[in-house]
Design a protein around this motif. Sequence first.
Motif, PDB file in Angstrom:
ATOM      1  N   GLY A   1      18.101  89.021  69.694  1.00  0.00           N
ATOM      2  CA  GLY A   1      19.372  88.673  69.979  1.00  0.00           C
ATOM      3  C   GLY A   1      19.890  87.727  69.246  1.00  0.00           C
ATOM      4  N   CYS A   2      21.046  87.282  69.442  1.00  0.00           N
ATOM      5  CA  CYS A   2      21.573  86.446  68.479  1.00  0.00           C
ATOM      6  C   CYS A   2      21.614  84.980  69.013  1.00  0.00           C
ATOM      7  CB  CYS A   2      23.249  86.480  68.489  1.00  0.00           C
ATOM      8  SG  CYS A   2      24.157  85.796  67.290  1.00  0.00           S
ATOM      9  N   ASP A   3      21.341  84.021  68.107  1.00  0.00           N
ATOM     10  CA  ASP A   3      21.230  82.549  68.652  1.00  0.00           C
ATOM     11  C   ASP A   3      22.359  81.666  68.274  1.00  0.00           C
ATOM     12  OD1 ASP A   3      20.776  82.131  66.055  1.00  0.00           O
ATOM     13  OD2 ASP A   3      19.066  80.861  66.217  1.00  0.00           O
ATOM     14  N   GLY A   4      23.410  82.439  67.793  1.00  0.00           N
ATOM     15  CA  GLY A   4      24.809  82.053  67.244  1.00  0.00           C
ATOM     16  C   GLY A   4      24.608  81.196  65.941  1.00  0.00           C
ATOM     17  N   THR A   5      23.575  81.541  65.236  1.00  0.00           N
ATOM     18  CA  THR A   5      23.585  81.287  63.585  1.00  0.00           C
ATOM     19  C   THR A   5      23.109  82.504  62.796  1.00  0.00           C
ATOM     20  OG1 THR A   5      21.142  81.086  63.660  1.00  0.00           O
ATOM     21  CG2 THR A   5      22.298  79.220  64.576  1.00  0.00           C
ATOM     22  N   LEU A   6      23.349  82.094  61.527  1.00  0.00           N
ATOM     23  CA  LEU A   6      22.812  83.149  60.473  1.00  0.00           C
ATOM     24  C   LEU A   6      21.226  83.220  60.173  1.00  0.00           C
ATOM     25  CD1 LEU A   6      25.862  82.650  58.176  1.00  0.00           C
ATOM     26  CD2 LEU A   6      25.108  84.674  59.488  1.00  0.00           C
ATOM     27  N   ARG A   7      20.356  82.601  61.167  1.00  0.00           N
ATOM     28  CA  ARG A   7      18.923  82.627  60.897  1.00  0.00           C
ATOM     29  C   ARG A   7      18.365  83.834  60.242  1.00  0.00           C
ATOM     30  NH1 ARG A   7      15.551  82.853  66.369  1.00  0.00           N
ATOM     31  NH2 ARG A   7      16.362  84.705  67.306  1.00  0.00           N
ATOM     32  N   TRP A   8      18.707  85.183  60.732  1.00  0.00           N
ATOM     33  CA  TRP A   8      18.130  86.435  60.362  1.00  0.00           C
ATOM     34  C   TRP A   8      18.716  86.770  58.838  1.00  0.00           C
ATOM     35  CZ3 TRP A   8      14.188  86.228  62.660  1.00  0.00           C
ATOM     36  CH2 TRP A   8      14.051  86.214  64.170  1.00  0.00           C
ATOM     37  N   THR A   9      19.897  86.559  58.725  1.00  0.00           N
ATOM     38  CA  THR A   9      20.403  86.609  57.341  1.00  0.00           C
ATOM     39  C   THR A   9      19.882  85.723  56.493  1.00  0.00           C
ATOM     40  OG1 THR A   9      22.635  87.237  58.313  1.00  0.00           O
ATOM     41  CG2 THR A   9      22.755  86.489  55.938  1.00  0.00           C
ATOM     42  N   ARG A  10      19.897  84.475  56.690  1.00  0.00           N
ATOM     43  CA  ARG A  10      19.116  83.549  55.719  1.00  0.00           C
ATOM     44  C   ARG A  10      17.530  83.894  55.673  1.00  0.00           C
ATOM     45  NH1 ARG A  10      22.575  79.026  58.699  1.00  0.00           N
ATOM     46  NH2 ARG A  10      24.350  78.980  57.404  1.00  0.00           N
ATOM     47  N   ARG A  11      16.871  84.249  56.533  1.00  0.00           N
ATOM     48  CA  ARG A  11      15.607  84.769  56.308  1.00  0.00           C
ATOM     49  C   ARG A  11      15.613  86.068  55.432  1.00  0.00           C
ATOM     50  NH1 ARG A  11      10.182  84.442  57.653  1.00  0.00           N
ATOM     51  NH2 ARG A  11       8.902  86.149  58.292  1.00  0.00           N
ATOM     52  N   TRP A  12      16.409  86.908  55.736  1.00  0.00           N
ATOM     53  CA  TRP A  12      16.208  88.038  54.841  1.00  0.00           C
ATOM     54  C   TRP A  12      16.737  87.589  53.244  1.00  0.00           C
ATOM     55  CZ3 TRP A  12      19.930  90.223  51.314  1.00  0.00           C
ATOM     56  CH2 TRP A  12      19.425  91.468  50.748  1.00  0.00           C
ATOM     57  N   ARG A  13      17.790  86.737  52.937  1.00  0.00           N
ATOM     58  CA  ARG A  13      17.974  86.158  51.693  1.00  0.00           C
ATOM     59  C   ARG A  13      16.879  85.542  51.299  1.00  0.00           C
ATOM     60  NH1 ARG A  13      22.166  81.742  51.698  1.00  0.00           N
ATOM     61  NH2 ARG A  13      19.911  80.654  52.165  1.00  0.00           N
ATOM     62  N   GLY A  14      16.244  84.658  51.870  1.00  0.00           N
ATOM     63  CA  GLY A  14      14.727  83.872  51.515  1.00  0.00           C
ATOM     64  C   GLY A  14      13.950  84.756  51.045  1.00  0.00           C
ATOM     65  N   LEU A  15      13.895  85.699  51.672  1.00  0.00           N
ATOM     66  CA  LEU A  15      12.565  86.793  51.321  1.00  0.00           C
ATOM     67  C   LEU A  15      12.981  87.822  50.226  1.00  0.00           C
ATOM     68  CD1 LEU A  15      10.949  86.769  54.768  1.00  0.00           C
ATOM     69  CD2 LEU A  15      10.051  85.707  52.924  1.00  0.00           C
ATOM     70  N   ARG A  16      14.153  88.304  50.225  1.00  0.00           N
ATOM     71  CA  ARG A  16      14.668  89.599  49.642  1.00  0.00           C
ATOM     72  C   ARG A  16      15.517  89.313  48.312  1.00  0.00           C
ATOM     73  NH1 ARG A  16      10.466  91.168  50.777  1.00  0.00           N
ATOM     74  NH2 ARG A  16       9.858  92.774  52.088  1.00  0.00           N
ATOM     75  N   ALA A  17      16.351  88.334  48.535  1.00  0.00           N
ATOM     76  CA  ALA A  17      17.417  88.110  47.722  1.00  0.00           C
ATOM     77  C   ALA A  17      17.595  86.427  47.504  1.00  0.00           C
ATOM     78  CB  ALA A  17      18.520  88.771  48.086  1.00  0.00           C
ATOM     79  N   PRO A  18      16.432  85.830  46.999  1.00  0.00           N
ATOM     80  CA  PRO A  18      16.827  84.321  46.845  1.00  0.00           C
ATOM     81  C   PRO A  18      17.824  83.817  45.802  1.00  0.00           C
ATOM     82  CG  PRO A  18      14.821  85.139  46.125  1.00  0.00           C
ATOM     83  CD  PRO A  18      15.163  86.238  46.708  1.00  0.00           C
ATOM     84  N   GLY A  19      18.062  84.830  44.808  1.00  0.00           N
ATOM     85  CA  GLY A  19      19.117  84.644  43.903  1.00  0.00           C
ATOM     86  C   GLY A  19      20.683  84.829  44.461  1.00  0.00           C
ATOM     87  N   VAL A  20      20.845  85.219  45.559  1.00  0.00           N
ATOM     88  CA  VAL A  20      22.085  85.464  46.169  1.00  0.00           C
ATOM     89  C   VAL A  20      22.359  84.232  46.944  1.00  0.00           C
ATOM     90  CG1 VAL A  20      23.765  86.783  47.623  1.00  0.00           C
ATOM     91  CG2 VAL A  20      21.555  87.947  46.392  1.00  0.00           C
TER      92      VAL A  20
END
Length: 112
Positions: free
Chosen positions: A31-50
Motif C-alpha cells: 500500500g501507500c504511506d503517503g510518501t515516495l518511499r518505494w521510489t526513493r528505495r528504487w532510486r537508491g538501489l538502481r539509479a543513485p545517479g538520478v
Amino acid sequence: MTNAGLLDLWTEPQERECLSCYVSRLLADFGCDGTLRWTRRWRGLRAPGVVAIDRMFRRRAVNCDCGVPAALGAATSSGTPPPCAGVRRGSTRPCSMWGRPDAPGRARGSPT
C-alpha cells in the motif's frame, strides 16, 4: 533469516525492473504511506545517479508513490502489476509493458 532481512529481500528491485513496475508491485503488496518511499528505495538501489527525481515529481505535484507510474507516462495499472519487461539500469522510463496515455488505442503490453 530475520523478518527485516526478508522484508529487504522482498522489497529489493528485481534485475532490470523499471520504476513503474517496482512501485506498482510494492504498492500492491504494502500500500501507500503517503510518501515516495518505494521510489526513493528504487532510486537508491538502481539509479543513485538520478538525483533530480524528487524535484521532477515535485514539479508534477506527485507527493507519494501512487502517482509515480502516471507521472512517468505509464498508463494507470489496475489490479496485479504486469511482469516487468525490463529497462537498462538507471532508466526511469516505464518498460514496454506499460501503455502510454498519449498513444490512443494502445493497450498495455502491446508492441510499440
